[in-house]
Design an enzyme around this catalytic site. Structure first.
Site, mmCIF file in Angstrom:
data_model
loop_
_atom_site.group_PDB
_atom_site.id
_atom_site.type_symbol
_atom_site.label_atom_id
_atom_site.label_comp_id
_atom_site.label_asym_id
_atom_site.label_seq_id
_atom_site.Cartn_x
_atom_site.Cartn_y
_atom_site.Cartn_z
ATOM 1 N N SER A 114 38.975 -73.090 -90.302
ATOM 2 C CA SER A 114 40.074 -72.256 -90.771
ATOM 3 C C SER A 114 41.089 -73.145 -91.467
ATOM 4 O O SER A 114 41.193 -74.348 -91.169
ATOM 5 C CB SER A 114 40.735 -71.544 -89.586
ATOM 6 O OG SER A 114 41.962 -70.961 -89.953
ATOM 7 N N TYR A 153 44.971 -70.964 -80.905
ATOM 8 C CA TYR A 153 43.923 -71.024 -81.923
ATOM 9 C C TYR A 153 44.060 -72.277 -82.785
ATOM 10 O O TYR A 153 43.077 -72.992 -83.032
ATOM 11 C CB TYR A 153 43.996 -69.768 -82.781
ATOM 12 C CG TYR A 153 42.931 -69.652 -83.841
ATOM 13 C CD1 TYR A 153 41.656 -69.207 -83.534
ATOM 14 C CD2 TYR A 153 43.218 -69.990 -85.170
ATOM 15 C CE1 TYR A 153 40.684 -69.082 -84.512
ATOM 16 C CE2 TYR A 153 42.244 -69.872 -86.151
ATOM 17 C CZ TYR A 153 40.982 -69.418 -85.815
ATOM 18 O OH TYR A 153 40.021 -69.306 -86.796
#
Length: 348
Positions: free
Chosen positions: A148, A161
């Site tokens: 990501s 995260y």
């Protein structure tokens, strides 16, 4: 060799995908199935696993659904062993499973932090190690880490995260150096993703007042799946960036991280929430799968279809950068020759 898929002894590409029931994982297993691969699907939700396996078969592939919690290292390794027994030597291993919590750091409990990290970070570690145990003796195979933009640039409300993705980034870079040292034929690459329209925003644990959402611009999970397949076929690149927003974020982090801190402090809260209040009865996937029994199957897409982009021009340009550069060079040479010819003819 660039662009050539290595296959197992039976001539069929054998692929393992974790987090196979939703979002990027779900779109990825369908994409591998469409090109005739034998796909092992690893996830916790038994009902959704069977539905995802049906989609792989309908697309033209072979499917082996396996109920596995990736935080359990022994279970992941046992699943890898079963894959090789039933499908053949693993050619590609894709780590995509994760779980998280949307909340300010002060509101996170130790158990929540531990569980989300075990699934997201250690799940990638366990999958990578299980793949290496089988690929290294054969001196071939590819591991694709679904990353990501948040692996390099953190945002507020997603410390769990972001921390796990940063850890995966560091783990993968260390592994890459080791493989290079050993002159190994095993390859590892990472695909840094933008905001995606996946079901996670409807099932992650959240303490936000409003429904969580991906940071705009939003892309469909099929964009991510195409990038994963491209990376699996061309793992010599250490990292792929998907989406113009990912490129802008990562370059901005390199040039002006302090400026990004202040920008995200102003925009990061509202930008990660819709105008709708959080449903107190919403499912939470942190501790148990929300798609274990019928009729719960969330599929690949979330609730943001109306704004999600089906393609990424940036990634298309990235994929074709060499032929485009060649075409530009040829065009430049031709234009220069034409200009020179015109000048010569115009001389008295």
């Amino acid at each position: 060799m660039r662009g050539v898929r290595r296959r197992g002894g039976n001539g069929t590409e054998v692929v393992v995908v974790t987090g196979a029931t939703g979002g990027v994982g779900r779109a990825t297993v369908r994409a591998f199935g469409a090109r005739g691969a034998a796909v092992a699907l690893l996830a916790r939700g038994e009902y959704a696993l069977e539905r995802a396996a049906e989609e792989v078969r309908e697309a033209g592939g072979r499917a082996l659904p396996l109920v596995v919690d990736v935080s359990d290292a022994e279970a992941v390794d046992a699943a890898a062993g079963r894959v090789e027994e039933e499908l053949g030597p693993i050619d590609v291993w894709v780590n995509a499973a994760f779980s998280t919590v949307f909340a300010p750091v002060a509101d996170l409990s130790p158990d929540e932090l531990r569980r989300a990290t075990e699934v997201t970070y250690f799940g990638f570690v366990h999958g990578t190690q299980a793949a290496l145990r089988r690929m290294t003796p054969r001196d071939r195979g590819t591991i694709v880490q679904v990353g990501s933009a948040l692996a390099r640039r953190s945002v507020p409300l997603q410390a769990v995260y972001c921390g796990a993705k940063h850890a995966i980034q560091g783990f993968t870079e260390s592994l890459r150096c080791e493989l290079l040292h050993d002159r190994s034929g095993v390859r590892v690459t990472m695909v840094q993703m933008p905001g995606l329209n996946t079901p996670q925003f409807s099932w992650v644990l959240t303490r936000l007042p409003r429904h969580p959402r991906p940071v705009a611009p939003v892309y469909q999970p099929e964009v991510a799946a195409r990038a994963v397949l491209h990376a699996a076929d061309r793992p010599e690149r250490r990292e792929y960036w998907v989406g113009g927003s990912t490129v802008a974020t990562l370059l901005g982090q390199m040039v002006a991280p302090g400026l990004l801190d202040r920008y995200l402090a102003r925009t990061g809260y509202d930008g990660q929430q819709t105008d709708e209040p959080v449903d107190p009865g919403r499912p939470v996937n942190l501790w148990k799968p929300p798609d274990d029994t019928a009729p719960a199957d969330y599929g690949a897409h979330g609730i943001f279809d109306d704004e999600a982009h089906p393609r990424s021009l940036q990634f298309w340009l990235s994929r074709h950068r060499r032929p485009l550069a060649l075409a530009a060079a040829v065009s430049g040479t031709a234009a220069a020759a034409l200009a020179d010819g015109i000048r010569r003819r115009s001389r008295p």
